[in-house]
Design an enzyme around this catalytic site. Structure first.
Site, PDB file in Angstrom:
ATOM      1  N   ARG A   1      14.032  10.354 -38.627  1.00 24.17           N
ATOM      2  CA  ARG A   1      14.054   9.687 -39.933  1.00 24.17           C
ATOM      3  C   ARG A   1      14.266   8.181 -39.817  1.00 24.17           C
ATOM      4  O   ARG A   1      13.978   7.434 -40.753  1.00 24.17           O
ATOM      5  CB  ARG A   1      15.141  10.307 -40.819  1.00 24.17           C
TER       6      ARG A   1
ATOM      7  N   TYR B   1      30.594  11.726 -33.877  1.00 24.93           N
ATOM      8  CA  TYR B   1      29.157  11.474 -33.837  1.00 24.93           C
ATOM      9  C   TYR B   1      28.885   9.999 -33.531  1.00 24.93           C
ATOM     10  O   TYR B   1      29.644   9.116 -33.930  1.00 24.93           O
ATOM     11  CB  TYR B   1      28.514  11.863 -35.170  1.00 24.93           C
TER      12      TYR B   1
ATOM     13  N   SER C   1      19.617 -48.524 -29.396  1.00 28.64           N
ATOM     14  CA  SER C   1      18.783 -47.613 -30.179  1.00 28.64           C
ATOM     15  C   SER C   1      17.355 -47.600 -29.668  1.00 28.64           C
ATOM     16  O   SER C   1      16.807 -48.626 -29.281  1.00 28.64           O
ATOM     17  CB  SER C   1      18.792 -48.032 -31.649  1.00 28.64           C
TER      18      SER C   1
END
Length: 453
Positions: free
Chosen positions: A17, A105, A408
């Protein structure tokens, strides 16, 4: 509890399932296989021996069910002939002579140690069989637990129950504890004289009572006994697990602004006074120390965030990220296998990979540690109190010394000494009136491409 106990975990189902290419019990809840959640509950209940009954994906299930501190033996169930038959697949382990045998289980990942402990306590008090049940306001389809004078006299299936028995809301979970000294004798008396020709574990109730044994039931929260048969039920279990864990964290002192939008993993640890904003996802292996702030829409996996550090919004911490106290990784930043020093700032639009960023360093927007040469990864070391300007690329292996400046837009390929200034970019040139010429040429090309009317 000094009594010895064997946990028999049934995980041999075909999972049809689930409509999956792998065994149902391997599907994850909170980034952990369902079977591993069950085994963790077994361990936390003080049990040190387990028999894992496997079928489909036997080796993978056995591996997922292995847990430090528990001796786990796997037993292959080659035929599916009912729950009683499945338990007897572990006959060899049961025959070792444990005081208690507990049957659970592999697809009930929300189970905790408490129901196991309650069932074992009843065995210690003299019961031969203990059924773990739950109360529900929707009992339809479940076997009802029929109790008289404190003893369980029968488990009545829905189709066999009378109208009065159907009003009973105490239901069978399928989990059970059995007197270990009598377990094999009782299990061997289960027959298959039923429509399906299967051996049902629930028959133990009648068998034990017929032998003069005592059978009782203990109660557990319905949510803990939620089983999984398809993807929709898997999603419900995930939801229930998340709700429970969020609540545990919040009552321990963690603040969550919108807890329903925060998703945790099975091993997520968050300290007191940490603040978690909305829409944060924690993958496995995350530790957030007390006082840290995780801003909205961040994704964190395999990382450590120290006290007073802040992450995000919209940040990603990958495995190996380690943020020291007071450090900051801001919006649209990614850190992978990187150590961010105390008070250091990686504020925005930056990638730090395989790197060490020193205390109080500042990493400008758009900075990238170029750590991969196409074959190997290399490290970048950025010193304390250094400053890396925006839009810089640091090509590893490379180091930036303490107090150094990177201008930068630089591409840095060589080591920068402490307190030095490094520039790795073309010198700027200004060409008067050139913009006008470029624009006129572009407009002429555009006009030439227009179709004639």
């Amino acid at each position: 509890m000094s009594r010895s106990c064997l946990a028999v975990i049934l995980a041999a189902g075909d999972s049809t399932r689930m409509k999956s290419s792998m065994s149902k019990v391997l599907h994850p809840v909170a980034n952990r296989p369902m079977i591993a959640h069950v085994m963790a509950a077994v361990a936390s209940a003080g049990m040190t021996d387990a028999a894992l009954v496997v079928g489909r994906d036997a080796e993978k299930v056995a591996k997922a069910g292995s847990l430090e501190g528990i001796s786990v033996k796997s037993f292959l169930q080659t035929e599916r002939l009912g729950t009683g038959h499945a338990v007897l697949a572990a006959r060899e382990a049961i025959a070792e002579g444990f005081d208690d045998v507990l049957v659970a289980y592999g697809d009930v990942p929300l189970i905790t140690a408490a129901p196991f402990a309650a069932a074992r306590e009843k065995l210690a008090e003299g019961a031969d069989v203990v059924v773990i049940g739950f109360h529900t306001d929707k009992p339809f389809g479940y076997g009802r637990l029929l109790v008289e004078n404190g003893e369980l006299v029968a488990i009545r299936e829905e189709k066999d129950a009378t109208d009065e028995e159907r009003k009973v809301t105490w239901c069978n979970s399928g989990l059970m504890a059995i007197n270990g000294k009598k377990a094999l004798a009782l299990l061997d008396k289960i027959g298959n004289s039923n429509a399906k020709g299967e051996y049902y574990l629930t028959d133990l109730v009648e068998i034990a009572r017929a032998e003069g044994g005592k059978v009782v039931a203990v109660d557990a929260p319905e949510t803990e006994l939620t089983g999984c048969n398809n993807r929709a039920e898997l999603a419900v279990i995930e939801k229930l697990w998340q709700e429970r864990r969020r609540h545990e964290l919040m009552v321990s002192g963690v603040s969550m602004i919108a807890p329903e939008t925060v998703f945790l993993s099975f091993d997520t640890e968050i300290g007191q006074d940490a603040l978690i904003e909305p829409n944060v996802v924690f993958g496995p292996g995350v530790t957030i120390d007390g006082g840290a702030v995780i801003h909205a829409f961040s994704h964190i996996e395999g990382a450590h965030v120290s006290a007073g550090a802040t992450v995000g919004p919209f940040a990603r911490l990958r495995p190996g990220a380690d943020l020291a106290e007071g450090s900051k990784v801001g919006n649209f930043c990614e850190v992978k296998n990187g150590k961010i020093g105390e008070g250091a700032k990686v504020n925005h639009l930056t990638y730090i990979g395989d790197a060490v960023v020193g205390a109080h360093a500042n990493i400008g927007a758009g900075t990238i540690t170029c750590n991969y040469d196409g074959v190997n990864k290399h490290q970048t070391v950025i010193g304390a109190n250094s400053f890396v300007g925006s839009n810089s690329s640091l090509v590893a292996p490379v180091s930036i010394g303490d107090g150094a400046y990177v201008a930068s837009g630089s591409v840095i390929t060589e080591n920068v000494p402490a307190d030095a200034l490094a520039l790795g970019r073309a010198r700027q040139e200004v060409k008067p009136e050139r913009a006008k010429l470029i624009r006129e040429r572009a407009l002429a090309i555009k006009a030439a491409r227009k179709p004639a009317k």
